[in-house]
Design a protein around this motif. Structure first.
Motif, PDB file in Angstrom:
ATOM      1  N   ILE A 416       0.827  -1.207   0.000  1.00  0.00           N
ATOM      2  CA  ILE A 416       0.000   0.000   0.000  1.00  0.00           C
ATOM      3  C   ILE A 416       0.860   1.255   0.000  1.00  0.00           C
ATOM      4  O   ILE A 416       0.577   2.221  -0.725  1.00  0.00           O
ATOM      5  N   THR A 417       1.928   1.270   0.784  1.00  0.00           N
ATOM      6  CA  THR A 417       2.796   2.449   0.759  1.00  0.00           C
ATOM      7  C   THR A 417       3.445   2.618  -0.609  1.00  0.00           C
ATOM      8  O   THR A 417       3.662   3.738  -1.063  1.00  0.00           O
ATOM      9  N   ALA A 418       3.722   1.500  -1.293  1.00  0.00           N
ATOM     10  CA  ALA A 418       4.249   1.597  -2.654  1.00  0.00           C
ATOM     11  C   ALA A 418       3.226   2.237  -3.584  1.00  0.00           C
ATOM     12  O   ALA A 418       3.573   3.035  -4.463  1.00  0.00           O
ATOM     13  N   SER A 419       1.954   1.909  -3.385  1.00  0.00           N
ATOM     14  CA  SER A 419       0.899   2.522  -4.199  1.00  0.00           C
ATOM     15  C   SER A 419       0.795   4.014  -3.916  1.00  0.00           C
ATOM     16  O   SER A 419       0.577   4.822  -4.828  1.00  0.00           O
ATOM     17  N   LEU A 420       0.951   4.384  -2.646  1.00  0.00           N
ATOM     18  CA  LEU A 420       0.907   5.809  -2.309  1.00  0.00           C
ATOM     19  C   LEU A 420       2.106   6.536  -2.918  1.00  0.00           C
ATOM     20  O   LEU A 420       1.993   7.696  -3.332  1.00  0.00           O
ATOM     21  N   LEU A 421       3.236   5.861  -2.983  1.00  0.00           N
ATOM     22  CA  LEU A 421       4.385   6.448  -3.664  1.00  0.00           C
ATOM     23  C   LEU A 421       4.069   6.643  -5.144  1.00  0.00           C
ATOM     24  O   LEU A 421       4.370   7.686  -5.729  1.00  0.00           O
ATOM     25  N   LYS A 474      12.442   8.391  -2.292  1.00  0.00           N
ATOM     26  CA  LYS A 474      11.239   7.963  -1.563  1.00  0.00           C
ATOM     27  C   LYS A 474      11.097   6.447  -1.598  1.00  0.00           C
ATOM     28  O   LYS A 474      10.685   5.823  -0.616  1.00  0.00           O
ATOM     29  N   ALA A 475      11.445   5.841  -2.726  1.00  0.00           N
ATOM     30  CA  ALA A 475      11.373   4.385  -2.836  1.00  0.00           C
ATOM     31  C   ALA A 475      12.332   3.725  -1.856  1.00  0.00           C
ATOM     32  O   ALA A 475      11.994   2.733  -1.212  1.00  0.00           O
ATOM     33  N   THR A 476      13.529   4.278  -1.735  1.00  0.00           N
ATOM     34  CA  THR A 476      14.506   3.745  -0.783  1.00  0.00           C
ATOM     35  C   THR A 476      13.969   3.853   0.641  1.00  0.00           C
ATOM     36  O   THR A 476      14.098   2.923   1.443  1.00  0.00           O
ATOM     37  N   ILE A 477      13.354   4.980   0.960  1.00  0.00           N
ATOM     38  CA  ILE A 477      12.780   5.188   2.293  1.00  0.00           C
ATOM     39  C   ILE A 477      11.678   4.174   2.564  1.00  0.00           C
ATOM     40  O   ILE A 477      11.630   3.533   3.622  1.00  0.00           O
ATOM     41  N   THR A 482      12.161  -0.520   8.920  1.00  0.00           N
ATOM     42  CA  THR A 482      11.775   0.347  10.031  1.00  0.00           C
ATOM     43  C   THR A 482      10.730   1.353   9.578  1.00  0.00           C
ATOM     44  O   THR A 482       9.721   1.587  10.252  1.00  0.00           O
ATOM     45  N   PHE A 483      10.939   1.925   8.401  1.00  0.00           N
ATOM     46  CA  PHE A 483      10.011   2.945   7.932  1.00  0.00           C
ATOM     47  C   PHE A 483       8.664   2.362   7.571  1.00  0.00           C
ATOM     48  O   PHE A 483       7.634   3.015   7.720  1.00  0.00           O
ATOM     49  N   ALA A 484       8.638   1.107   7.094  1.00  0.00           N
ATOM     50  CA  ALA A 484       7.353   0.487   6.748  1.00  0.00           C
ATOM     51  C   ALA A 484       6.430   0.452   7.963  1.00  0.00           C
ATOM     52  O   ALA A 484       5.237   0.707   7.859  1.00  0.00           O
ATOM     53  N   ARG A 485       7.001   0.143   9.135  1.00  0.00           N
ATOM     54  CA  ARG A 485       6.175   0.131  10.348  1.00  0.00           C
ATOM     55  C   ARG A 485       5.859   1.549  10.802  1.00  0.00           C
ATOM     56  O   ARG A 485       4.777   1.826  11.302  1.00  0.00           O
ATOM     57  N   ALA A 486       6.820   2.446  10.616  1.00  0.00           N
ATOM     58  CA  ALA A 486       6.573   3.837  10.991  1.00  0.00           C
ATOM     59  C   ALA A 486       5.439   4.426  10.174  1.00  0.00           C
ATOM     60  O   ALA A 486       4.629   5.219  10.663  1.00  0.00           O
ATOM     61  N   ALA A 487       5.351   4.042   8.885  1.00  0.00           N
ATOM     62  CA  ALA A 487       4.304   4.555   8.006  1.00  0.00           C
ATOM     63  C   ALA A 487       2.927   4.165   8.494  1.00  0.00           C
ATOM     64  O   ALA A 487       1.936   4.836   8.204  1.00  0.00           O
ATOM     65  N   ILE A 504      18.222   7.706   6.581  1.00  0.00           N
ATOM     66  CA  ILE A 504      18.249   7.042   5.276  1.00  0.00           C
ATOM     67  C   ILE A 504      18.908   7.941   4.238  1.00  0.00           C
ATOM     68  O   ILE A 504      19.664   7.468   3.373  1.00  0.00           O
ATOM     69  N   ILE A 505      18.653   9.247   4.304  1.00  0.00           N
ATOM     70  CA  ILE A 505      19.272  10.189   3.367  1.00  0.00           C
ATOM     71  C   ILE A 505      20.786  10.180   3.524  1.00  0.00           C
ATOM     72  O   ILE A 505      21.537  10.165   2.537  1.00  0.00           O
ATOM     73  N   ARG A 506      21.265  10.180   4.774  1.00  0.00           N
ATOM     74  CA  ARG A 506      22.718  10.163   5.010  1.00  0.00           C
ATOM     75  C   ARG A 506      23.352   8.902   4.424  1.00  0.00           C
ATOM     76  O   ARG A 506      24.450   8.940   3.860  1.00  0.00           O
ATOM     77  N   GLU A 507      22.667   7.766   4.583  1.00  0.00           N
ATOM     78  CA  GLU A 507      23.210   6.506   4.068  1.00  0.00           C
ATOM     79  C   GLU A 507      23.243   6.504   2.543  1.00  0.00           C
ATOM     80  O   GLU A 507      24.182   5.987   1.938  1.00  0.00           O
ATOM     81  N   ARG A 508      22.235   7.103   1.920  1.00  0.00           N
ATOM     82  CA  ARG A 508      22.152   7.088   0.458  1.00  0.00           C
ATOM     83  C   ARG A 508      23.093   8.117  -0.168  1.00  0.00           C
ATOM     84  O   ARG A 508      23.666   7.870  -1.240  1.00  0.00           O
ATOM     85  N   TYR A 509      23.245   9.264   0.495  1.00  0.00           N
ATOM     86  CA  TYR A 509      24.093  10.339  -0.052  1.00  0.00           C
ATOM     87  C   TYR A 509      25.158  10.722   0.978  1.00  0.00           C
ATOM     88  O   TYR A 509      25.042  11.751   1.658  1.00  0.00           O
ATOM     89  N   PRO A 510      26.184   9.896   1.136  1.00  0.00           N
ATOM     90  CA  PRO A 510      27.203  10.182   2.157  1.00  0.00           C
ATOM     91  C   PRO A 510      27.997  11.457   1.881  1.00  0.00           C
ATOM     92  O   PRO A 510      28.711  11.947   2.765  1.00  0.00           O
TER      93      PRO A 510
END
Length: 659
Positions: A416-421, A474-477, A482-487, A504-510
């Motif tokens: 469902i979160t993928a659909s919202l994305l 957003k797809a990575t997030i 962890t984020f799936a449950r947070a959503a 997640i941003i720090r990990e993706r764009y060091p």
């Protein structure tokens, strides 16, 4: 059983802009790519059917004729996709040269990929200009050649999301990096998916920064069609076996692709041939099977009409399946009456061209957003007579009497979160600006929303991420467990927005510093909240629904937006589409898998806990039925435990020093 619930329903203007061509025969997307034709490393991100293959032809020919390149190598993931790059007349539409491929330089014909390496090397040493091969052939050739062998070439890689930065998972990514560093090769990378980072990134952040990106989004593409007017993305939840439920969403009046579940998934009956047989029986009585094409003619049980079915699941007869694929790629792709239903398992996804397809019915949760977007892309091609396209995901409801409840709940959440994305990908893009004193005066620019306290991009790097990579981020997030449950609401919005997303941003764009991380974070959260929010116009004012209330868009500020879970609709959607008993199972599973605290998360909550305690005159109670109070109490206990541990560590260190 619940009826099909469309999480996404979007309607477009049918401007024709994305399919009309200019004086050189280029569509809108191709014009954007051609404008960047001088770039040595070009990354094209555009939806299926936007014309990426022809865009490559335009750029590659310019590099051959005007930029001193001697050869063009086009690599595709499957042999069948090679047909997209076959010889094409471009001069009759206004371009200065035609795309020509000699038969001996089309290495996508039958035969092993490794056995074609000799022909690949002969091409590099011979007079030919254009070669088509598979990713596998390119990989085997890489292993036989030094990087400098690619000097003077244009290396075009289609469906670029197949390449991986994980050396063990995909050697092509590592070998490509060697060519980038060891030759003067020009590289054109093309992908029909925004979601390249399903588990590992395609390229490292440093390597990707060397590419000039060109993005043509889904809204640009679909809004500019002539025929397709609307698109729906929805879910249908079932209990028991999917074969007993599929008839409730399988509309025989629609041109349909059915992807049955992988045999290793929970939805599978473990007998793919039997599943196909059941679907065929549910349609009606088999009248005949064409010996040349493999197409099965079935007389419908309800009205007697003939339904033509292509079975791509049964692979026991490879020649029969090859004949069926050939029929689909030639006759059926041009004749609306050529086929009505395609049954597939691992096929009929990327690069599969059936423009008449209206409904993609997919059984089982797909962990890869890349796969989901590719399947949706099968039905979003513009075609006469097709006004609406539909993607339906048939998903099993969790059953408390069975194991793997946690897995099932996570699958529902992620689907469902993928659909919202996707809803955000399919929506009009906005430009966000900082609202300053006096900004209320004068006319408002279309598509621009001003927000108090908003940090605009301060560097070219952040601007590039915002302009070309936001949906991918957003797809990575969303794919973070962890984020799936947070959503779904198990973590308060501010922790989600200010702790989980920046991590997640720090990990993706060091390469980003903390101020840049905050700028990207605000873009992600603001863009998500605004696009997921319901907007209403009252007179000359616009109101957006956030946290169950409507707010004047002119009055929104970054603090208000940070108080909203950017994907809060995930749980709302689920609560409306399953029974109360199933909803309780989902809620219990989420509670049982509550996100564990980190120091950063607990410290971020502490100021709110202090305010709560002051307002209520007591500390929060861990046994409270209020989820916020309970979460605050858990954070307080965690902080107390960390304090005790810190003091114990200090005493141990002191004793060690004294000793």
């Amino acid at each position: 059983m619940n009826k099909l619930l469309n999480v996404v329903d979007v309607t477009y203007a049918q401007t024709g802009a994305s399919v009309n061509t200019d004086a050189l025969g280029m569509r809108e997307m191709q014009q954007r790519v051609f404008a960047q034709r001088d770039a040595q490393h070009l990354l094209v991100k555009a939806p299926p059917a936007s014309g990426k293959s022809r865009a490559l032809m335009f750029v590659a020919l310019d590099k051959l004729y005007n930029q001193g390149r001697q050869k063009v190598i086009v690599a595709v993931p499957e042999r069948s996709i090679g047909a997209s790059f076959s010889a094409t007349s471009l001069t009759k539409f206004g371009f200065f040269a035609d795309w020509e491929v000699k038969p001996e330089h089309n290495l996508c014909d039958p035969g092993s990929s490794q056995g074609k390496v000799g022909a690949f090397i002969d091409f590099l040493n011979g007079p030919g200009a254009v070669l088509i091969c598979t990713h596998a052939t390119l990989r085997f050739a890489f292993e036989k050649l030094a990087p400098e062998a690619f000097d003077g070439t244009v290396l075009a890689i289609d469906e670029f999301h197949h390449v991986s930065a994980d050396v063990e998972a995909n050697r092509l990514g590592a070998l490509l990096r060697e060519v980038m560093n060891g030759s003067d090769a020009h590289i054109v990378a093309m992908t029909g998916s925004y979601f390249r980072g399903d588990s590992v990134p395609v390229l490292s952040a440093e390597d990707e920064a060397r590419f000039t990106p060109v993005t043509f989004n889904y809204y640009d593409q679909l809004n500019g069609y002539e025929h397709l007017k609307s698109l729906g993305i929805g879910h249908h939840f079932y209990q028991g076996r999917y074969t007993d439920a599929i008839g409730e969403v399988f509309d025989l009046g629609k041109k349909t692709i059915i992807h049955i579940p992988n045999v290793n998934s929970g939805e599978s009956t473990k007998d793919k041939i039997e599943e196909v047989g059941f679907i065929i029986d549910s349609i009606g009585h088999v009248e005949s099977t064409d010996p040349e094409t493999g197409i099965i003619s079935i007389r419908r049980a309800d009205n007697g009409a003939i339904v033509r079915v292509a079975d791509l699941v049964d692979d026991t007869d490879q020649k029969k399946r090859a004949d069926t694929l050939h029929y689909l790629s030639t006759f059926a792709s041009k004749d609306r009456d050529g086929v009505d239903v395609i049954l597939a398992l691992g096929m009929a996804k990327e690069g599969f061209d059936w423009p008449f397809a209206e409904h993609a019915l997919t059984v089982g949760y797909r962990a890869s957003l890349t796969e989901v977007i590719q399947i949706i892309g099968r039905v979003t091609r513009d075609s006469p007579g097709k006004a609406h396209a539909q993607f339906t995901n048939l998903i099993a409801e969790p059953d408390a009497s069975q194991g793997e409840v946690k897995v099932s709940v996570n699958n529902m959440l992620k689907a469902i979160t993928a659909s919202l994305l996707m809803e955000q990908v399919l929506a009009q893009n906005f430009t966000f600006k900082t609202k300053r004193t006096g900004d209320d005066d004068g006319p408002k620019a279309p598509g621009v929303i001003k927000i108090k306290g908003f940090k605009e991009p301060s560097s070219d790097r952040v601007k590039q991420i915002v302009e070309t990579d936001l949906n991918d981020l957003k797809a990575t997030i969303l794919q973070d467990d962890t984020f799936a449950r947070a959503a779904a609401g198990s973590v308060d919005p501010e922790t989600t927005n200010k702790v989980l997303i920046p991590k997640i941003i720090r990990e993706r764009y060091p390469d980003l510093d903390e101020s840049q991380v905050e700028e990207v974070r605000q873009q992600v959260v603001v863009d998500s909240v605004i696009k997921n929010g319901e907007v209403r116009e009252v007179g000359d004012k616009r109101f957006i629904k956030m946290a169950e209330k409507f707010v004047n868009i002119d009055d929104i500020n970054i603090n208000l937006i940070d108080s909203v879970n950017p994907f809060q609709r995930a749980f709302e959607v689920m609560s409306k589409s399953v029974t109360p008993s199933v909803l309780r199972i989902i809620s219990d599973a989420i509670t049982a898998t509550r996100v564990e605290f980190t120091d950063e998360e607990a410290f971020a909550l502490f100021p709110k806990i202090q305010v709560w305690a002051k307002v209520n005159g007591r500390k929060p109670n861990v046994r409270s039925e209020d989820p916020t109070e309970k979460r605050y109490a858990e954070a307080l206990l965690y902080l107390q435990k960390r304090k005790q541990q810190h003091l114990a560590d200090q005493r141990a260190a002191q004793m060690a020093d004294e000793a």
